[in-house]
Design a protein around this motif. Structure first.
Motif, PDB file in Angstrom:
ATOM      1  N   LEU A  48      -5.223  13.481  15.099  1.00 15.28           N
ATOM      2  CA  LEU A  48      -4.063  13.183  14.115  1.00 15.28           C
ATOM      3  C   LEU A  48      -4.962  13.604  12.868  1.00 15.28           C
ATOM      4  O   LEU A  48      -4.325  14.215  11.914  1.00 15.28           O
ATOM      5  CB  LEU A  48      -4.235  11.401  14.149  1.00 15.28           C
ATOM      6  N   VAL A  49      -5.876  13.497  12.860  1.00 10.18           N
ATOM      7  CA  VAL A  49      -6.842  14.115  11.566  1.00 10.18           C
ATOM      8  C   VAL A  49      -6.820  15.598  11.437  1.00 10.18           C
ATOM      9  O   VAL A  49      -6.385  16.185  10.271  1.00 10.18           O
ATOM     10  CB  VAL A  49      -8.405  13.762  11.533  1.00 10.18           C
TER      11      VAL A  49
ATOM     12  N   GLN B 235      -7.490  10.381  17.681  1.00  8.60           N
ATOM     13  CA  GLN B 235      -7.862  10.172  16.632  1.00  8.60           C
ATOM     14  C   GLN B 235      -7.899  11.403  15.769  1.00  8.60           C
ATOM     15  O   GLN B 235      -7.581  11.913  14.683  1.00  8.60           O
ATOM     16  CB  GLN B 235      -8.962   9.298  16.228  1.00  8.60           C
ATOM     17  N   ARG B 236      -8.699  12.372  16.666  1.00 10.77           N
ATOM     18  CA  ARG B 236      -9.192  13.543  16.019  1.00 10.77           C
ATOM     19  C   ARG B 236      -8.138  14.574  15.915  1.00 10.77           C
ATOM     20  O   ARG B 236      -8.115  15.285  14.857  1.00 10.77           O
ATOM     21  CB  ARG B 236     -10.142  14.357  16.911  1.00 10.77           C
TER      22      ARG B 236
ATOM     23  N   VAL C  66       4.235   7.408   0.474  1.00  7.98           N
ATOM     24  CA  VAL C  66       4.008   7.284   1.772  1.00  7.98           C
ATOM     25  C   VAL C  66       4.641   5.628   2.300  1.00  7.98           C
ATOM     26  O   VAL C  66       4.376   4.735   1.166  1.00  7.98           O
ATOM     27  CB  VAL C  66       2.359   7.210   2.133  1.00  7.98           C
TER      28      VAL C  66
ATOM     29  N   MET D  76       0.770  -1.258   0.144  1.00  6.70           N
ATOM     30  CA  MET D  76      -0.125   0.112   0.031  1.00  6.70           C
ATOM     31  C   MET D  76       0.820   1.193  -0.235  1.00  6.70           C
ATOM     32  O   MET D  76       1.271   1.863   1.117  1.00  6.70           O
ATOM     33  CB  MET D  76      -0.842  -0.077   1.358  1.00  6.70           C
ATOM     34  N   VAL D  77       1.281   1.679  -1.225  1.00  3.28           N
ATOM     35  CA  VAL D  77       2.046   2.659  -1.236  1.00  3.28           C
ATOM     36  C   VAL D  77       1.414   3.702  -1.958  1.00  3.28           C
ATOM     37  O   VAL D  77       1.036   3.666  -3.126  1.00  3.28           O
ATOM     38  CB  VAL D  77       3.464   2.597  -2.118  1.00  3.28           C
ATOM     39  N   GLY D  78       0.981   4.856  -1.299  1.00  4.33           N
ATOM     40  CA  GLY D  78       0.394   6.011  -2.114  1.00  4.33           C
ATOM     41  C   GLY D  78       1.465   6.867  -2.583  1.00  4.33           C
ATOM     42  O   GLY D  78       2.222   6.291  -3.416  1.00  4.33           O
TER      43      GLY D  78
ATOM     44  N   MET E 134      -4.605   3.473  14.377  1.00  9.00           N
ATOM     45  CA  MET E 134      -5.313   4.835  14.592  1.00  9.00           C
ATOM     46  C   MET E 134      -6.805   4.531  15.044  1.00  9.00           C
ATOM     47  O   MET E 134      -7.391   5.184  16.246  1.00  9.00           O
ATOM     48  CB  MET E 134      -5.443   5.541  13.153  1.00  9.00           C
ATOM     49  N   LEU E 135      -7.260   3.305  14.635  1.00 10.30           N
ATOM     50  CA  LEU E 135      -8.757   2.930  15.116  1.00 10.30           C
ATOM     51  C   LEU E 135      -8.524   2.655  16.565  1.00 10.30           C
ATOM     52  O   LEU E 135      -9.568   2.714  17.271  1.00 10.30           O
ATOM     53  CB  LEU E 135      -9.043   1.747  14.207  1.00 10.30           C
TER      54      LEU E 135
ATOM     55  N   GLU F 228      -2.591   2.787  10.406  1.00  9.28           N
ATOM     56  CA  GLU F 228      -4.025   3.000  10.188  1.00  9.28           C
ATOM     57  C   GLU F 228      -4.691   1.993  11.272  1.00  9.28           C
ATOM     58  O   GLU F 228      -5.619   2.620  11.984  1.00  9.28           O
ATOM     59  CB  GLU F 228      -4.190   2.675   8.827  1.00  9.28           C
ATOM     60  N   ASP F 229      -4.526   0.995  11.229  1.00  6.69           N
ATOM     61  CA  ASP F 229      -4.944   0.142  12.107  1.00  6.69           C
ATOM     62  C   ASP F 229      -4.958   0.594  13.703  1.00  6.69           C
ATOM     63  O   ASP F 229      -5.599   0.445  14.454  1.00  6.69           O
ATOM     64  CB  ASP F 229      -4.553  -1.514  12.155  1.00  6.69           C
TER      65      ASP F 229
ATOM     66  N   LEU G 118       2.307   2.593   6.818  1.00  7.89           N
ATOM     67  CA  LEU G 118       0.913   3.572   7.130  1.00  7.89           C
ATOM     68  C   LEU G 118       0.001   2.428   7.302  1.00  7.89           C
ATOM     69  O   LEU G 118      -1.042   2.616   8.086  1.00  7.89           O
ATOM     70  CB  LEU G 118       0.757   4.348   5.891  1.00  7.89           C
ATOM     71  N   SER G 119      -0.034   1.344   6.751  1.00  5.03           N
ATOM     72  CA  SER G 119      -1.061   0.472   6.796  1.00  5.03           C
ATOM     73  C   SER G 119      -1.241  -0.195   8.184  1.00  5.03           C
ATOM     74  O   SER G 119      -2.508  -0.276   8.718  1.00  5.03           O
ATOM     75  CB  SER G 119      -1.125  -0.709   5.669  1.00  5.03           C
TER      76      SER G 119
ATOM     77  N   LEU H 201      -3.221  16.361  10.305  1.00  4.66           N
ATOM     78  CA  LEU H 201      -3.208  15.840   8.788  1.00  4.66           C
ATOM     79  C   LEU H 201      -3.796  17.095   7.979  1.00  4.66           C
ATOM     80  O   LEU H 201      -3.245  17.245   7.005  1.00  4.66           O
ATOM     81  CB  LEU H 201      -3.885  14.705   8.427  1.00  4.66           C
TER      82      LEU H 201
END
Lengths: 275, 447
Positions: A77-78, A74-75, A55, A50-52, A66-67, A63-64, A59-60, A81
């Motif tokens: 972080l967003v 979380q907020r 990135v 998963m490379v954007g 993050m949840l 992301e987990d 990251l992947s 960003l």
């Protein structure tokens, strides 16, 4: 009408050298000649993880994670960003108003939520943080307390970057600078307007055009051209409420001087573009 | 799994052709930015980031191989748009072709509209297969003859020559958009067309280039209040007074030009209430509609947002009649997709000729088809591995959790750099054109 552009059946278009040129056949006419499976076979090589855009794969996993974070983190972080992206928006090669609007909305939503929860940390109706134009060194620095509007947040974070001084925040007296706050959304969203030579004077305030230019070295009388009313029959821009222009408003309004002003402007632009 | 393809129980999709360079090092100018069949399906146009348009023409079916439909080969290539530089803002105006729309054919020539961020151009593509020969005063190569050597007179006659396809710009529609143009749509009256940017929609007459009418303007007086932009717009296929436009907030507005000159008041507003259980920080971003397309019948329209495709009945504004999940497994990955900007990708969607199947792209070079009648969907891949001529495409599956079965791909293995944003379906036959980053794949059903 228009030039005839005759293209023969088999030739392709050659691009300028700055972009890799197509081969002799049109680049879309190259039939693939696949003789067998490609080298990756069935296993996906690690580079296809998963490379954007630049990135890391990590990251992947992030992301987990993050949840798993509590909601306020979380907020945050967003929010971080979001601010990062809005700041980098201006520097992108392809600015997108759509993207900026979505980011600004997300930011607004988060800030609204934080304000509702914030309670004693946020004043009831905080005054908008006045922002300073980037290149006026005599104005005091922007206050660094948390601003109320998302756009002001962006502006203060953007402008604080340029600010070296670590002085404590002070409330600026309400003055001509406060008008600039209203212009900030224009700076954020206004830079997406595509101008063209016939309409730029109607669509933009003149000082927006010249804001990158460091005017501190020049004699104000050289800028008499800025105070000239837009010449090309357009009735749009009004100059009366622009603080910056008032300081330089020494131009007479006779038509011959007007013409000379325009010629100076063209000359300046020509020099800037050529350099 | 055989037969679980779009277009009914028995459609199997086969690889037909792939266009473009094979190497993985993609030149940015070669990135395909739009794909469009013309009204007969004989011509297929692509636009790229370098401002070029390439048109493919379908060869006539050969009598030797009745099982095969004709192949698409290059018909014409031309540079439609050049990069421009806005000196005042120090910004380059990209030459990338955002959209191509064909005009219905009226005579021997073909016409299409192509647009970049700022300027729309009408191109005429015509064939020349004869040329006059036998001039009295000129040699065949164009040099003038000495008049004293001319002793007889003859009438020039047309002689056949090698086919030459010429593309010439017939109209240039410029200086009408302050923001980036995202859509163009030709009206069914074939006289007018609309162009939409982030905040405004303009109506043009195809013959008049120095004037356009503004029919939608959502720019707020104070730009600080800007919270919504226009993302796509299209004319109704039959009713020349009707068009729709979609927004970044997930709404679609249908407007009737007979109601007033400025269509700021919509006639219908299509919006689905948000599902509160799916609410997240990114709800608004993923609700932004990236494409809107009317069905051929004009009864329905389809919208594409980040995770789904929705079919709306024009008679019902409250919610879509059908919703198809394109890649629901990405819902738990939204934060990563937000960080790497993939969440802003704009996928397009398309209908098949009889409106029974819809198609859209996804990541990892996957694309999805949803059969509305049979309630089936399939995931296929456009890749070099499945590029043997007439090889049947194998349906793909993404494993969302738990044990990964053989041939499945796990979500974390998906390549988010390989995205299929642009797809097109032949207006009559089961032939589809799918654009990966720099390659164009053509698939057809097994005959």
């Amino acid at each position: 009408m228009g030039q005839r552009d005759i293209v023969s059946y088999e030739t392709s278009v050659r691009r300028k050298s700055r972009i890799r040129t197509a081969s002799t056949m049109c680049r879309l006419d190259v039939e693939s000649d696949v003789k067998g499976p490609e080298q990756h076979g069935n296993a996906l090589p690690s580079s296809r993880y998963m490379v954007g855009r630049g990135v890391k794969r990590k990251l992947s996993e992030c992301e987990d994670q993050m949840l798993d974070l509590p909601y306020p983190q979380q907020r945050q972080l967003v929010l971080d960003l979001c601010l990062d992206k809005l700041q980098s928006c201006q520097r992108r090669a392809e600015p997108s108003l759509h993207r900026s609007v979505l980011l600004a909305n997300t930011l607004r939503q988060i800030q609204r939520e934080m304000r509702q929860e914030g309670g004693p940390h946020h004043p009831e109706s905080p005054p908008p943080a006045p922002a300073t134009p980037c290149h006026s060194p005599e104005l005091p620095p922007v206050p660094s307390d948390r601003p109320s509007t998302p756009v002001a947040a962006l502006s203060s974070s953007l402008l604080c970057e340029d600010d070296d001084a670590q002085s404590t925040c002070t409330e600026l007296p309400k003055g001509p600078w406060s008008e600039d706050v209203g212009k900030l959304p224009d700076l954020l969203f206004g830079s997406f307007e595509i101008t063209n030579s016939t309409s730029y004077l109607t669509d933009l305030q003149l000082d927006d055009i010249f804001e990158d230019i460091d005017t501190s070295m020049y004699d104000p009388s050289d800028f008499s051209v800025l105070a000239c009313p837009p010449p090309r029959g357009s009735s749009g821009a009004s100059l009366g409420n622009d603080y910056n222009l008032k300081a330089f408003s020494t131009c007479t309004t006779s038509s011959s001087t007007l013409q000379m002003c325009l010629n100076d402007l063209d000359h300046i632009m020509e020099i800037l573009v050529r350099s | 799994m055989a037969g679980a393809g779009g277009g009914g129980n028995d459609v199997q999709w086969c690889f037909s052709q792939v266009k473009g360079a094979i190497d993985d090092d993609v030149a940015e100018a070669d990135i395909i930015s739009t794909v469009e069949f013309n009204h007969s399906g004989e011509l297929l146009a692509t636009g790229d980031k370098g401002g070029r348009v390439v048109i493919f023409q379908q060869e006539l079916e050969s009598k030797n191989q009745p099982q095969c439909r004709g192949e698409y080969n290059v018909y014409s290539t031309f540079q439609s748009h050049e990069p421009e530089f806005d000196y005042l803002k120090s910004l380059e105006i990209e030459e990338k072709i955002n959209k191509i729309r064909w005009l219905p054919q009226k005579n021997a020539a073909q016409f299409l509209l192509s647009t970049n961020d700022k300027t729309i151009k009408l191109w005429k593509i015509s064939e020349r297969d004869k040329r006059p020969e036998g001039y009295n005063l000129k040699e065949e190569d164009g040099r003038y003859r000495d008049p004293t050597t001319v002793t007889t007179l003859r009438v020039p006659v047309f002689q056949p020559m090698d086919l030459m396809v010429e593309a010439s710009p017939r109209r240039v529609f410029s200086n009408a958009h302050t923001y980036h143009i995202n859509s163009i749509s030709v009206n069914s009256d074939c006289e007018t067309y609309l162009s939409a940017d982030d905040l405004r929609i303009n109506l043009w007459n195809l013959e008049i280039t120095d004037r356009s009418f503004n029919i939608v303007d959502i720019k707020p007086a104070n730009m600080e209040e800007l919270t919504e932009v226009i993302t796509a717009a299209e004319f109704h296929p039959n009713q020349c007074n009707t068009f729709v436009y979609s927004s970044s907030k997930g709404t679609i507005r249908l407007c009737d030009m007979r109601a007033s000159a400025l269509c700021d008041q919509h006639s219908k507003l299509f919006e689905e209430p948000e599902d509160p259980s799916n609410r997240s920080f990114f709800s608004e971003i993923i609700s932004s509609i990236s494409d809107v397309k009317f069905s051929h019948s004009g009864r329905y329209m389809m919208t594409r947002d980040y995770l789904s495709v929705k079919i709306w009945d024009l008679n019902m504004e409250s919610r879509p009649v059908e919703t198809y999940q394109v890649h629901e497994y990405l819902r738990s990955k939204l934060c990563s997709l937000y960080e790497n900007d993939c969440i802003f990708d704009k996928f397009e969607c398309c209908w098949n000729g009889n409106d029974s199947v819809v198609m859209t792209g996804s990541y990892n070079n996957f694309f999805r088809m949803f059969d509305r009648g049979y309630r089936q969907d399939v995931t296929l891949e456009a890749s070099r591995e499945s590029s043997k001529p007439r090889s049947v495409l194998k349906p793909r599956k993404v494993c969302t959790g738990g044990k990964r079965k053989k041939d499945e791909i796990s979500v974390d293995s998906l390549d988010f750099n390989k995205k299929i944003l642009h797809t097109a379906w032949h207006p009559q036959d089961n032939i589809i054109a799918v654009a990966t980053t720099n390659n164009l794949y053509i698939f057809q059903d097994k005959l």
